[in-house]
Each structure stands twice: as C-alpha cells, then as structure tokens.
Design an enzyme around this catalytic site. Structure first.
Site, mmCIF file in Angstrom:
data_model
loop_
_atom_site.group_PDB
_atom_site.id
_atom_site.type_symbol
_atom_site.label_atom_id
_atom_site.label_comp_id
_atom_site.label_asym_id
_atom_site.label_seq_id
_atom_site.Cartn_x
_atom_site.Cartn_y
_atom_site.Cartn_z
ATOM 1 N N CYS A 8 0.865 -1.186 0.000
ATOM 2 C CA CYS A 8 0.000 0.000 0.000
ATOM 3 C C CYS A 8 0.899 1.233 0.000
ATOM 4 C CB CYS A 8 -0.970 -0.022 1.177
ATOM 5 S SG CYS A 8 -0.182 -0.020 2.810
ATOM 6 N N ARG A 14 -3.345 -0.656 5.404
ATOM 7 C CA ARG A 14 -3.954 -1.716 4.589
ATOM 8 C C ARG A 14 -3.062 -2.932 4.374
ATOM 9 N NH1 ARG A 14 -5.217 2.042 -0.369
ATOM 10 N NH2 ARG A 14 -3.276 2.897 0.471
ATOM 11 N N ASP A 125 -8.275 3.944 1.264
ATOM 12 C CA ASP A 125 -7.267 4.080 2.314
ATOM 13 C C ASP A 125 -7.924 4.540 3.614
ATOM 14 O OD1 ASP A 125 -5.082 4.565 3.881
ATOM 15 O OD2 ASP A 125 -3.905 5.434 2.248
HETATM 16 P P1 4NP Z 1 -1.793 2.834 4.089
HETATM 17 O O1 4NP Z 1 -2.354 4.218 4.668
HETATM 18 O O2 4NP Z 1 -1.219 3.128 2.718
HETATM 19 O O3 4NP Z 1 -2.987 1.935 4.003
HETATM 20 O O4 4NP Z 1 -0.760 2.342 5.088
HETATM 21 C C1 4NP Z 1 -1.544 5.344 4.891
HETATM 22 C C2 4NP Z 1 -0.808 5.430 6.046
HETATM 23 C C3 4NP Z 1 -0.024 6.545 6.299
HETATM 24 C C4 4NP Z 1 -0.011 7.576 5.377
HETATM 25 C C5 4NP Z 1 -0.756 7.491 4.201
HETATM 26 C C6 4NP Z 1 -1.521 6.372 3.958
HETATM 27 N N1 4NP Z 1 0.766 8.720 5.658
HETATM 28 O O5 4NP Z 1 0.618 9.741 4.934
HETATM 29 O O6 4NP Z 1 1.584 8.706 6.615
#
Ligand code: 4NP
Length: 152
Positions: A8, A14, A125
């Site tokens: 992800c 995710r 997300d």
């Molecule tokens: P992920 O969600 O891609 O599902 O892990 C996110 C987690 C952190 C961030 C963005 C998306 N962030 O900007 O730190």
C-alpha cells in the site's frame, strides 16, 4: 513456497492488515508451510520514522481475532520484485507507484488484491476514510478470492 508481498502507500494500515489476514487464513487451512507473506509501502516516510502498525489496523485485527506481530513500515525495493511471486496492491495508485520503483511488470507479478474478486476495485485508504471496518471487509474478500485463485 508461494511468496506474497502486499503493498500500500504507507505500509501501516492496509498492507499489514492484508498480511495478517492472509496469514491467518493459511494458518487455519494448515497451509502455513507453503507461504511466505509480508508487506511493504511505496513511500519511505514511515520507514524513516520506524512506524509500526497504525492503531486503527491493530484495533480491527483484535476485534476480528486475527493474530498479528509487530511490523515496521518499509518501502518496496527492486529486489522484492525478483523475490516475491505475487505483489498485491491495494489500489491503482499503488500499482503505478510500484512500477515506477521496480520497473515494468515483465513477470506479471503485480495485481490489485480485489482484481481476484468478481467485483474488481480499489481498497480505500482508511488513513483518509477512517473506515477500518470497510477496509477489513475488502481485505478479507480479496484474500479469500486470491487463495481460491491458487487452487491449492
Ligand atoms: P496505508 O495508509 O497506505 O494503508 O498504510 C496510509 C498510512 C499513512 C499515510 C498514508 C496512507 N501517511 O501519509 O503517513
């Protein structure tokens, strides 16, 4: 050995959720010896800050009684593309970002997780939507469909 890398953006919501959901499914089916399952992100900021699994993902995994270990965010690397058999992304943006990091998908290893289902789509997300329940339902549906596609 079937080697699976979930990917992800941040590798704290995710993809670790999918990692532990699929691990639990293969453990329950007695297939643990046949799989190596891990996760990574396309961004490096959480790796730099040595971030672990986000609390929303921890909470939903606990609520669904899915065992998990600590996992620290790391960015996908070129050698991951060679090593893993399946690179399973959460959304279209991840697929584009993975390709920009590891190059063209010559070995057809990169898929969206929900492309294994009858209703191909992105997994939203939860870092932005706040909806970890919906994310869990999508992840579980995708992992189930992925396992069935392997016809073990
Ligand atoms: P992920 O969600 O891609 O599902 O892990 C996110 C987690 C952190 C961030 C963005 C998306 N962030 O900007 O730190």
């Amino acid at each position: 050995m079937i080697k699976v890398l979930f990917v992800c953006l941040g590798n704290i919501c995710r993809s670790p959720m999918a990692q532990f959901v699929l691990q639990n499914m293969v453990d329950e089916k007695g297939l643990s010896d046949q799989f190596e399952i891990n996760s990574a992100g396309t961004e490096s900021y959480n790796e730099i800050h040595h971030e672990g699994i986000y609390y929303g993902t921890r909470e939903i995994l606990r609520a669904k009684q899915i065992p998990f270990k600590e996992h620290y965010s790391r960015r996908i690397r070129q050698r991951d593309y060679e090593y893993y058999d399946y690179i399973l992304a959460m959304d279209d943006g991840n697929v584009e970002d993975i390709q920009s990091l590891v190059g063209f998908d010559t070995k057809h290893k990169i898929h969206r997780l929900l492309d294994f289902t009858d209703n191909p789509r992105n997994i939203k997300d939860p870092w932005y939507s706040g909806n970890f329940e919906e994310c869990y339902d999508d992840v579980a549906e995708g992992c189930q469909a992925f396992l069935e596609s392997l016809k073990l």
